[in-house]
Write a protein that holds these residues in place. Structure first.
Motif, mmCIF file in Angstrom:
data_model
loop_
_atom_site.group_PDB
_atom_site.id
_atom_site.type_symbol
_atom_site.label_atom_id
_atom_site.label_comp_id
_atom_site.label_asym_id
_atom_site.label_seq_id
_atom_site.Cartn_x
_atom_site.Cartn_y
_atom_site.Cartn_z
ATOM 1 N N LEU A 490 50.495 77.500 93.475
ATOM 2 C CA LEU A 490 49.158 76.923 93.305
ATOM 3 C C LEU A 490 49.281 75.402 93.209
ATOM 4 C CD1 LEU A 490 46.082 77.354 92.525
ATOM 5 C CD2 LEU A 490 46.876 77.417 90.154
ATOM 6 N N ILE A 495 46.311 77.870 97.259
ATOM 7 C CA ILE A 495 47.450 78.765 96.976
ATOM 8 C C ILE A 495 48.199 78.990 98.282
ATOM 9 C CG2 ILE A 495 48.147 81.070 96.181
ATOM 10 C CD1 ILE A 495 45.405 81.234 94.733
ATOM 11 N N GLY A 509 44.469 85.291 89.400
ATOM 12 C CA GLY A 509 44.338 83.884 89.017
ATOM 13 C C GLY A 509 43.561 83.765 87.724
#
Ligand code: AHR
Length: 510
Positions: A490, A495, A509
């Motif tokens: 990230l 990402i 996430g």
């Protein structure tokens, strides 16, 4: 100097030819729908070893631990999946099933011949009480599929009264006599199954009229129970069927229409469940990905007649269907389950998630020992299939809010899109992104734009194996299981990851 130039040239060319990542944007949209948990539903039929010798081993069984005859190891495994609903007793069997044969003292119940599935004789020992009690134990909504093909309107409304009425009535009194005081309050009722085929070989026009008749007489019975009447819907791309139902049945009589679509590329030669080649794999995936087209087009028709989405689309039978394993006794439709099934389940569930506005339920066929099962049994042994692990990984989407996603520059496996995706935000605020790469040979780099989602940390799980044909067996039950995935990075709202060939990843996430 010459070596340096050569090295520079090599570095430049490798950069030039480095595969560009597939770009996926995942966004927040306040008007996006909730993904109904019922999309993660299951289906059990009196077929092969699904109920008898599968789920149900009998109350008297002293070898396999059970609760009212249902295997405890299966109950535990299903609880871990949070199964939201369970459909029963069929399938084609449902339109031959007379529910009154399956209640009351077991030794007084008649035997029946299962004409659709192997002509086996059964003693009706698994009936309405077993099924509805099991759903209670699992915390799952029961979905009863009622007999229209060879039943009557009266038989169906008696069943509703038996299961749902808490006052004094002939059927509620009979239920009490049979040992159950409180009604189960069954919400989901199928009005016939595949009425275009095994359920009566009807035309769409004829069934629409029959449906109206049945639906008219189906009250809730207990006042509070909201009845969900589900019309037997189309097979695959039979759009005329959906059009006819939507045109001829008023909203107030129909809460859902049920589509059936199996990933079968040739009904006369479905191919083996394990020893398939590349060509068969391609054809299976081609067929599985058609779900996207079918769902989209049936929804377009529903939108035309029902712009407010009052009537839901259910896909109450779906999954891969191959030739049965010949060595299994009474193994009607018994098949093994491989990484190909992981690819089918992952892509199809992504489709359902992405169409959550209209798709409100789906039922994987079938739960134990039949077709794309999540559980296989062999006497005392029980294993979880790779598809079980997909359902486990995807359960994070249940009742979460859909996050719309868009893919740009997708790679192709022959002419099929390689990458499939769906995403959601759950009630605790966590984001889940499920990604599938169906390409059997090539890993694919992916860049996810999640800038608007306020994600600070990312982790994930991956489900894959060396070969597409890999599966879990009674000797090696853990060959295919999810592993931690640490390959997602990230950085500044983006990402990046590389999805290995034939693999499924669910990212989380926070
Ligand atoms: O799931 C097996 C069978 O497939 C069901 O009984 C029927 O509805 C469908 O054709």
């Amino acid at each position: 100097m010459r070596y340096l130039t050569l090295l520079l040239a090599l570095m430049l060319s490798s950069q030039l030819f480095a595969q560009q990542p597939v770009l996926i944007s995942v966004t927040e949209a306040s008007d996006s729908p909730q993904i109904s948990r019922h999309i993660y539903g299951h289906f059990t039929e009196h077929l092969g070893r699904c109920i008898y010798e599968g789920l149900y081993v009998g109350e008297e069984n002293k070898i396999i631990p059970n609760t009212e005859g249902v295997r405890n190891d299966i109950i535990e495994a299903l609880k871990e999946l949070n199964i939201p609903n369970l459909r029963w007793p069929g399938g084609c069997f449902a339109d031959t099933y007379h529910w009154k044969d399956g209640v009351g003292p077991k030794d007084e119940r008649p035997t029946i011949v299962n004409r659709w599935w192997g002509g086996t004789t059964e003693d009706n020992s698994f009936g309405t009480h077993n099924f509805l009690n099991l759903c209670e134990v699992l915390g799952a909504e029961p979905y009863l599929s009622a007999n229209v093909g060879s039943g009557t309107v009266q038989e169906l409304i008696d069943w509703v009264q038996y299961t749902n009425h808490d006052g004094v009535s002939p059927m509620a009194d009979w239920r009490r006599e049979n040992g159950r005081e409180a009604p189960w309050k069954v919400k989901y009722w199928g009005v016939g199954n595949e009425t275009w085929g095994c359920g009566g070989n009807m035309t769409a026009e004829y069934y629409a009229d029959i449906y109206r008749q049945y639906a008219t007489f189906m009250p809730g019975w207990s006042g509070e129970t909201e009845i969900y009447r589900i019309a037997s819907g189309a097979s695959e791309d039979d759009y005329h069927w959906t059009e006819t139902l939507m045109k001829n049945v008023p909203y107030h009589l129909m809460e859902a229409v049920a589509l059936h679509d199996y990933a079968v590329f040739d009904w006369s030669d479905k191919g083996p469940s394990v020893n398939f080649d590349d060509e068969i794999y391609f054809k299976s995936m081609e067929q599985a990905l058609k779900m996207e087209e079918y769902v989209t087009k049936h929804i377009e028709i529903m939108d035309k007649y029902d712009p407010e989405s009052k009537v839901a689309l259910f896909v109450d039978e779906w999954g891969g269907w191959y030739d049965a394993e010949p060595e299994v006794k009474n193994g009607v439709l018994y098949q093994q389950n491989t990484i190909r099934d992981v690819m089918i389940a992952g892509t199809v569930l992504n489709t359902f998630n992405n169409h959550a506005r209209r798709v409100k339920m789906a039922n994987l066929a079938q739960m134990v020992n039949v077709l794309q099962a999540v559980i296989l049994t062999d006497k005392e042994k029980m294993i979880k299939t790779p598809t079980y692990h997909v359902m486990h990984m995807y359960k994070v989407h249940q009742d979460a809010q859909l996050l719309p996603s868009k893919i740009e520059g997708n790679m192709e496996f022959r002419e099929l899109p390689s990458i499939s995706v769906s995403a959601s935000r759950d009630k605790t605020g966590k984001v889940h992104i499920s990604l599938v790469n169906i390409d059997p040979e090539n890993e694919i780099p992916v860049e996810l734009d999640v800038a608007g989602l306020d994600i600070k940390n990312i982790d994930g799980q991956i489900l894959t194996s060396d070969k597409l044909q890999d599966h879990n067996s009674f000797d090696a039950p853990e060959k295919v299981t999810p592993k931690e995935f640490k390959g997602a990075k990230l950085k500044k709202g983006s990402i990046s990851l590389t999805i290995p060939a034939h693999s499924l990843i669910v990212l989380q996430g926070k």
